[in-house]
Structure formats: structure tokens, C-alpha cells
Design a protein around this motif. Structure first.
Motif, PDB file in Angstrom:
ATOM      1  N   VAL A 501      36.533  44.797  42.968  1.00 55.42           N
ATOM      2  CA  VAL A 501      37.775  45.160  43.652  1.00 55.42           C
ATOM      3  C   VAL A 501      37.863  46.681  43.668  1.00 55.42           C
ATOM      4  N   ASN A 608      41.540  45.019  53.357  1.00 59.29           N
ATOM      5  CA  ASN A 608      42.881  44.468  53.148  1.00 59.29           C
ATOM      6  C   ASN A 608      42.830  43.119  52.443  1.00 59.29           C
ATOM      7  N   GLU A 610      44.016  42.013  49.896  1.00 55.97           N
ATOM      8  CA  GLU A 610      45.246  41.457  49.311  1.00 55.97           C
ATOM      9  C   GLU A 610      45.986  40.548  50.281  1.00 55.97           C
ATOM     10  N   ARG A 611      45.633  40.612  51.558  1.00 56.33           N
ATOM     11  CA  ARG A 611      46.318  39.746  52.512  1.00 56.33           C
ATOM     12  C   ARG A 611      45.777  38.323  52.499  1.00 56.33           C
ATOM     13  N   SER A 637      41.219  46.806  48.391  1.00 53.96           N
ATOM     14  CA  SER A 637      42.652  46.562  48.340  1.00 53.96           C
ATOM     15  C   SER A 637      43.374  47.796  48.832  1.00 53.96           C
ATOM     16  N   SER A 639      46.597  47.763  48.866  1.00 50.65           N
ATOM     17  CA  SER A 639      47.927  47.637  48.299  1.00 50.65           C
ATOM     18  C   SER A 639      48.079  48.599  47.135  1.00 50.65           C
ATOM     19  N   GLU A 643      49.970  44.627  40.807  1.00 48.10           N
ATOM     20  CA  GLU A 643      50.015  43.169  40.782  1.00 48.10           C
ATOM     21  C   GLU A 643      49.003  42.570  41.764  1.00 48.10           C
ATOM     22  N   ALA A 644      48.964  43.147  42.961  1.00 46.77           N
ATOM     23  CA  ALA A 644      48.024  42.655  43.974  1.00 46.77           C
ATOM     24  C   ALA A 644      46.592  42.833  43.483  1.00 46.77           C
ATOM     25  N   ARG A 645      46.327  43.969  42.848  1.00 43.28           N
ATOM     26  CA  ARG A 645      44.961  44.204  42.359  1.00 43.28           C
ATOM     27  C   ARG A 645      44.621  43.256  41.225  1.00 43.28           C
ATOM     28  N   ARG A 647      45.688  40.281  40.845  1.00 44.06           N
ATOM     29  CA  ARG A 647      45.423  38.984  41.445  1.00 44.06           C
ATOM     30  C   ARG A 647      43.976  38.921  41.925  1.00 44.06           C
ATOM     31  N   LEU A 648      43.540  39.971  42.597  1.00 42.69           N
ATOM     32  CA  LEU A 648      42.174  39.989  43.120  1.00 42.69           C
ATOM     33  C   LEU A 648      41.142  39.973  42.006  1.00 42.69           C
TER      34      LEU A 648
END
Ligand code: ADP
Ligand code: MG
Length: 710
Positions: A501, A608, A610-611, A637, A639, A643-645, A647-648
């Protein structure tokens, strides 16, 4: 005690038949999906407030929201000079301390409170000196007739919509329960325990009860709104969730029973005369998991009664879900299954969700089946072989007028494999002697589509395949009418996939890395997310612009562009060029997510990222790691949120599709995991697909024990 006999339950009446509910309230209710009295009674509280015991204001903390009550000693609206900003402040006193409640920019709050009012307040402190809560939930305590509904009890707090007051709704639900509770019938013979069960209760009821330790449905509905103890809430929820699961299972078993009552299995999978040469020339040995799964399939295809489950003895057509992670080799299993039907003298239809995938299958099956003298035909939206396909009965050779059918009819074998997209359903496709329907990437289709294709034949065998590892609860819920086979092993000799990531600022380095890999002979995918479900004009524009950037970044290597709006022939050409390594990198929308198989492509860059959902990224990543070389997947990412990172990062840590699907289910819910196409997905008010595996199982067992439906 028993509910009065009525043909149509009064619970089905509109909410407008309730006193005090007019057009305006009905419109508000509609926004909450509440239309009937039953809907209202099943409106689930968002939380509960124990209004028997309060925290004193002095005991409120910063950490945990809690309920206190106090008397308004002062209130006022302060407007700031600049702009429209304001703060409305309320000061409560309960004898232990004072509490400041603030509402920013909501000047109309002023009209709800007056000095001397008693107020419930729910929230947590943002400051301790003075004790302050911002935007708490409040309710003015009013005396009068119905005050017992709201105070000195555990009070439900409901989801609301603009203009709908909490207190009014609570009162309405209370009155509606009083009047209509007796009409809430048991959906299941014998019902539940007559009184609310608590864990401490001794069981002195009859030995065989369909809902051991659960209350009747009527009691459960009462308890979900007005529990005597907070522990009642979960007991009631479980009962109502079980009812939801039972209703769904019944429907599925009913469908299955109807089907089995009418259907006799077509005798398929005979003599191996096609299978043997196919496997001999395949170039690799089947994995143990593939062999095991094929044994299960063969038993169905031979018409052996299924070993456990559906009560009705005897041979009925196969209805089987084949689950296997990306790259586990489902296509070969599909091919073997097709051969069993073809050996039996039956036609086969294979449906795939995208044209590209249908084309790829077409190419593979042609290569495999050509020597076996089995005809393979293709039908997609853009390859209009509809007429040819329809008119080719299995025993007549026709003059072909299309290149695809030309290939198909060169063979002399009398049976055919028809490969296509959903065009197979929509067209006049109606082959004689359809013995087997195979659906690839089932999660991209709805249950209805699958059944439509099945209905093209007279009870053909059905094999549906999916790579989305479906958590058990979901599997039993969505595919409860299917038997399940799992390929739990990947073919050997595969390079590892490593996932990284990265933030967008690392892109220059990433491009450099990809150039190195291409220079070493490998190929790459560059994936952009779609903004909408379908390729829209804007997405195409965006991806076309990115395409130019990628061309610059990777020059002089050749880059291709693939998106959903291309003509089918253009897609074919690009895919062929990519397969032949005339193009080194393919820029694409998530269109490539399913099925593509180009072993030399070992690098994937996802923009992108995170989408995307995790399960979808896992699918995408399954495009690489198909050859012997080590593969790299780089998730960019854009974002800013940690939090988004985070998740990835799940994808950095594991390649286990099941773990990823579970994580996705927890993070984003079943709708996202399955994609919006899964519109057949029922909505559960009380059931929780992440946590209720035991209840789903129980519902299934109960329904099976009853023989499907009563
Ligand atoms: P998926 O399950 O994702 O549909 P595929 O059927 O596309 O996977 O298979 C992925 C790749 O693995 C293909 O190139 C296929 O030829 C190859 N493959 C399948 N089974 C085996 C096996 N037993 N040994 C080696 N390679 C295999
Ligand atoms: Mg596949």
C-alpha cells in the motif's frame, strides 16, 4: 389468549389507519420504510435508555455517553457578531452539579426549552470545567397520562427522520402495541415459550419446542420496544432474527422442493470418452481439490441421491455452488463438468458476466474441445450469433454465416457448448436438450438471472461458480438452496503475490519499478476505479486521460486501454495483443476484475484503491500471480485518512480470500461485499449476517426438519 382468526391480518393495514397518523406523518414514516402497522411494530430502536437509574451529573465522564436528568436553571441563545453563527446553551442542575449543554448553529432549539423544565440528557462530556456536552440528545420530561411510557423504565430511542419527535413516536408505538400485539401470530407451529425467557429461567415447558429459550413472537416484539431488563433486548432480537432467517430459508427450500418434485436428473457423466483425452492433453494434473470437487459433481450428474440434506430421496438434477479462490482453477472443473453432460448427449450453456470473460472462455474451450470434436459457440451482446445459435438443434448441422459459428460447426459432434453473457437469457436462445447450465462468477448475477437460464431447459443440472469467498452466514442465506463444493487449494508452481500500500506521492518510484519489470519481460495491469457501477462517460474520460499519462510514464513500451464502452472487436484485439505481449501494459477500469488469465502479467497498479472493497481488490489482484514469476500488486491510496490505509493493509497481510471477505463484511456490510447487482439480497431488520451464523444454521435445520414448508 389465541389471536382472533382473520383472513387478512390487521397488521397489514396502513399506518394511516392509526389515530393521529395523517398524510404528513405517513410521508415521514415512508422515509423510514414504515408503511404498515407491522412495519411500525418492527421499527427497531437504535438504543435504549435506562431511565430507572441515572448517572448524576457529577458522575458523567468524557469516555462513555450516559443518561442524566436535571432541571433547567438557565437557557439562552448567543449570536456572534460575524456571520450566522450562534450557540444555544442550556444549564441543567440535578443537585450534584451543573451541566452545560450547547447546540451550535441550531437557534431554533431555543423554542423547545424553558427554565424549570425537567430534561433527560444523553451524551458524554467534552469539557469538565464547566461540565459541558455538545449536541446531546435530550427529551423534556412531561407529566400526564402516558408519562409511564417515557420515564421510570427502560425507554427505546428510535431512528427518526426530520420532523418526527422521539416522544410522540414512542407513545404511538406503545399504543399500537397495546391494540395490535394480540394479532402478532406465530409463523411456526406451536410457537415459542409463553413468557419471556431469561437465561435464569428454568425450562418447565414441553420437551419439543421450536424456539427453546426464546419468547413468542408477540412477546419478542413487545420486549424489543419495552424491555424489562436490558438483557431482554438481545433475547428478543434473536427471536426476531430467527424469524427472518426462517422466512428466507422457507422460501428457498420451497423453491428447491418445487424443483425437485418435478425434476428428474438427466443421466450425465457416463463413459469418459471425452474426459479421458481432455485430461491427457491438458498439460497439467488436476489438483487434489479439483479432483475431489469433480467427484462430488459426478455423483450429482450421475443422478445419485445427494448424501445429506433435502429430504426427498431420489435423483434430481445437480444444483451446486462451486467456490474457489481466484486462480484455484474453476474453469477446468467447469470444462470437465461440461464434458460429462456432452458425453451424455446433452447441450451445455455457460454464462459469464462480461464479454471479455465470455470471449476468453470461448477461446479456451475452443482450444480444449476442438480436438474432441465438440462444437463451441459464442453469444454476447455484440456477437450476434443469436439466430445461428437458436436454430442449431443439437443434431442438425447448419450452414454457418458467422465466423464463430463457422468454427463451431466444423466439428461433427452433435452436441454443443454455448458460451455467452446475459445475452443468453435475453435472446431467443433455446437449445434442445439443455443438460447443464454453468454460471461463472455467480456473485455478478442475481438469483433471478440464474433461474432464467435454467428455465431455458427442462431441469438441466446447474453449476454456479464464484470466487468471492462468501462467509458462511451469507452463503447459507444467499445460496441456501444449493449444495456447496469448495476448491481449497491452489495449483502448485505459482509465484507469490506481494502487496504494497503506497501513497500517491510514491508514484514516480512505482513507475520506475514497473518499467524495470517490463524490461525484464513481464507485463502489467494499471487499474482505475469506476465511479459508477457501469462505465460512464466521465469514467471513460478519466481513464482515457490517465491512459495518456501512463503512456508517457512507460514509453517506449506499448500500452493498451480497455474499458466497457469499447466495441467488442476492439476489446478482442486489445486482449489478443496483450496476451501476445505486443502490448506490455493494460490500462483498464475494474472491468478486468473477473476471470482474466494472462500468466505473464505479474505487476498490478491500482489507483484510488480506497474506493474498492477489499474483496474486489482481492479479485483484481487475482489477475496476477498466475505464472511462475513472483508478482507485485501496488495499491495506491489517495485517501488522507489513516483508517482507509489501515483497511487496505489487510491485503498486505493476507492472501486468504475468506479472511478478506470476513473483514469486508464487517467493515462494509453484505451489500458492498456482493456488489449492487445482488439486488435479491433481503434486508434484515434484526438479523446480523456477521454474527448470527448459529441462528442461520438453526433456521436452516428447522426448515429442513419440517420438510421445507408447512
Ligand atoms: P479461477 O478459479 O480463478 O477461475 P482459472 O480457472 O482461470 O481460475 O485458472 C487459473 C489458471 O490456473 C489457468 O491458467 C489454468 O489453466 C491454471 N490451472 C488450473 N488448474 C491447474 C492445475 N491443476 N495445475 C496447474 N495449473 C492449473
Ligand atoms: Mg474464473
Amino acid at each position: 389468549m389465541s389471536p382472533p382468526e382473520t383472513k387478512i391480518s390487521p397488521l397489514k393495514n396502513s399506518v394511516t389507519s392509526l389515530w393521529g397518523v395523517g398524510a404528513e406523518r405517513a410521508a415521514q414514516f415512508a422515509r423510514l420504510d414504515i408503511r404498515t402497522i407491522e412495519d411500525l411494530l418492527l421499527h427497531r430502536p437504535r438504543r435504549y435508555e435506562d431511565r430507572r437509574h441515572f448517572r448524576s451529573i457529577a458522575e458523567l465522564t468524557r469516555d462513555e455517553p450516559a443518561t442524566a436528568r436535571g432541571t433547567v436553571v438557565a437557557c439562552g441563545l448567543k449570536r456572534f457578531r460575524k456571520g450566522a453563527r450562534s450557540v444555544f446553551e442550556l444549564i441543567l442542575d440535578d443537585g450534584t452539579a451543573r451541566l452545560h449543554c450547547r447546540w451550535w448553529n441550531l437557534p431554533f432549539m431555543e423554542k423547545y426549552f424553558a427554565v424549570g423544565d425537567e430534561v433527560f440528557v444523553f451524551g458524554k462530556l467534552v469539557e469538565t470545567k464547566p461540565r459541558t456536552i455538545d449536541h446531546p440528545e435530550t427529551e423534556v420530561i412531561e407529566g400526564g397520562e402516558e408519562s409511564f411510557v417515557h420515564i421510570n423504565r427502560i425507554a427505546p430511542v428510535y431512528p427518526l427522520t426530520e420532523g418526527l419527535p422521539q416522544r410522540w413516536l414512542r407513545g404511538l408505538i406503545w399504543r399500537t402495541l397495546e391494540r395490535f400485539e394480540r394479532y402478532i401470530a406465530e409463523p411456526w407451529p406451536q410457537g415459542g415459550d409463553a413468557r419471556p425467557a431469561r437465561p435464569s429461567d428454568k425450562t418447565d415447558a414441553p420437551a419439543v419446542r421450536p424456539y427453546p429459550n426464546l419468547p413468542t413472537r408477540a412477546n419478542a416484539v413487545h420486549m424489543i420496544h419495552f424491555p424489562e431488563e436490558l438483557t431482554d433486548v438481545e433475547i428478543a432480537r434473536r427471536r426476531l432474527a430467527l424469524d427472518e432467517f426462517i422466512a428466507l430459508q422457507r422460501e428457498m427450500q420451497l423453491r428447491r422442493k418445487k424443483f425437485e418434485a418435478n425434476a428428474k436428473a438427466l443421466p450425465c457423466g457416463g463413459d469418459n470418452r471425452l474426459m479421458k483425452p481432455f485430461l491427457a492433453r491438458l498439460g497439467f494434473k488436476l489438483t487434489g481439490a479439483q479432483t475431489k470437487v469433480l467427484r462430488e459433481i459426478r455423483a450429482d450428474m450421475n443422478g445419485l441421491p445427494s448424501p445429506k440434506g433435502f429430504g426427498t430421496a431420489g435423483a434430481h438434477p445437480m444444483r451446486r455452488l462451486l467456490q474457489g479462490d481466484v486462480g484455484s482453477g474453476k474453469t477446468v472443473v467447469a470444462a470437465c463438468t461440461a464434458l460429462m453432460a456432452l458425453e451424455g448427449g446433452f447441450n451445455v450453456a455457460l454464462m459469464a458476466p462480461t464479454e471479455i470473460l465470455a470471449e476468453q472462455h470461448y477461446a479456451n474451450f475452443q482450444r480444449w474441445f476442438d480436438r474432441l470434436r465438440v462444437r463451441v459457440a459464442l453469444q454476447t451482446g455484440s456477437h450476434k450469433t443469436a439466430h445461428d445459435v437458436r436454430r442449431v438443434p443439437c443434431s442438425v448441422k447448419e450452414q454457418p454465416d458467422d465466423r464463430k459459428t463457422l468454427d463451431a460447426t466444423r466439428n461433427t459432434q452433435h452436441t454443443s457448448l454455448f458460451i455467452g453473457t446475459h445475452a443468453l437469457i435475453e435472446s431467443g436462445f433455446a437449445p434442445e436438450d439443455l443438460g447443464l447450465v454453468i454460471i461463472d462468477e455467480q456473485h455478478k448475477f442475481g438469483v433471478a438471472q440464474r433461474e432464467q437460464l435454467v428455465r431455458k431447459g427442462r431441469y438441466p443440472h446447474l453449476l454456479v461458480m464464484t470466487a468471492t469467498p462468501i462467509p458462511r452466514t451469507l452463503g447459507l442465506t444467499l445460496y441456501g438452496d444449493l449444495d456447496v463444493s469448495v476448491i481449497d487449494e491452489l495449483p502448485g508452481g505459482r509465484g507469490r503475490i506481494r502487496t504494497f500500500v503506497r501513497m500517491a506521492d510514491k508514484l514516480p518510484k512505482v513507475w520506475e519499478f514497473i518499467r524495470e519489470k517490463i524490461a525484464a519481460g513481464r507485463q502489467a495491469y494499471v487499474v482505475y476505479p469506476r465511479v459508477e457501477e457501469q462505465d460512464t462517460v466521465n469514467d471513460i474520460k478519466a481513464v482515457t486521460k490517465e491512459f495518456e499519462n501512463v503512456q508517457r510514464a512507460l514509453a517506449p513500451f506499448r500500452v493498451g486501454l480497455m474499458h466497457g464502452r469499447l466495441k467488442s472487436r476492439e476489446k478482442d484485439e486489445i486482449m489478443a495483443a496483450f496476451r501476445a505481449n505486443q502490448i506490455q501494459a493494460l490500462v483498464a477500469t475494474a472491468l478486468i476484475e473477473v476471470g482474466l488469465d494472462v500468466p505473464n502479467a505479474t505487476v498490478m497498479l491500482v489507483e484510488n484503491a480506497e474506493r474498492f472493497g477489499l474483496a474486489q481488490l482481492h479479485q483484481l489482484r487475482g489477475r496476477i500471480g498466475r505464472g511462475a514469476h513472483e508478482s507485485q500488486c501496488i495499491l495506491i491510496s489517495n485517501s488522507q485518512t489513516a483508517e482507509a490505509r489501515e483497511r487496505l493493509k489487510v491485503l498486505e497481510d493476507t492472501t486468504d480470500g475468506f479472511q478478506i471477505a470476513e473483514a469486508d463484511l464487517k467493515l462494509r456490510g453484505p451489500g458492498e461485499l456482493l456488489g449492487r447487482q445482488q439486488s435479491g439480497m433481503p434486508r434484515f431488520r434484526f438479523g446480523n449476517l456477521v454474527e448470527d451464523l448459529a441462528l442461520v444454521r438453526r433456521a436452516r435445520e428447522m426448515v429442513l426438519a419440517q420438510g421445507g414448508a408447512s
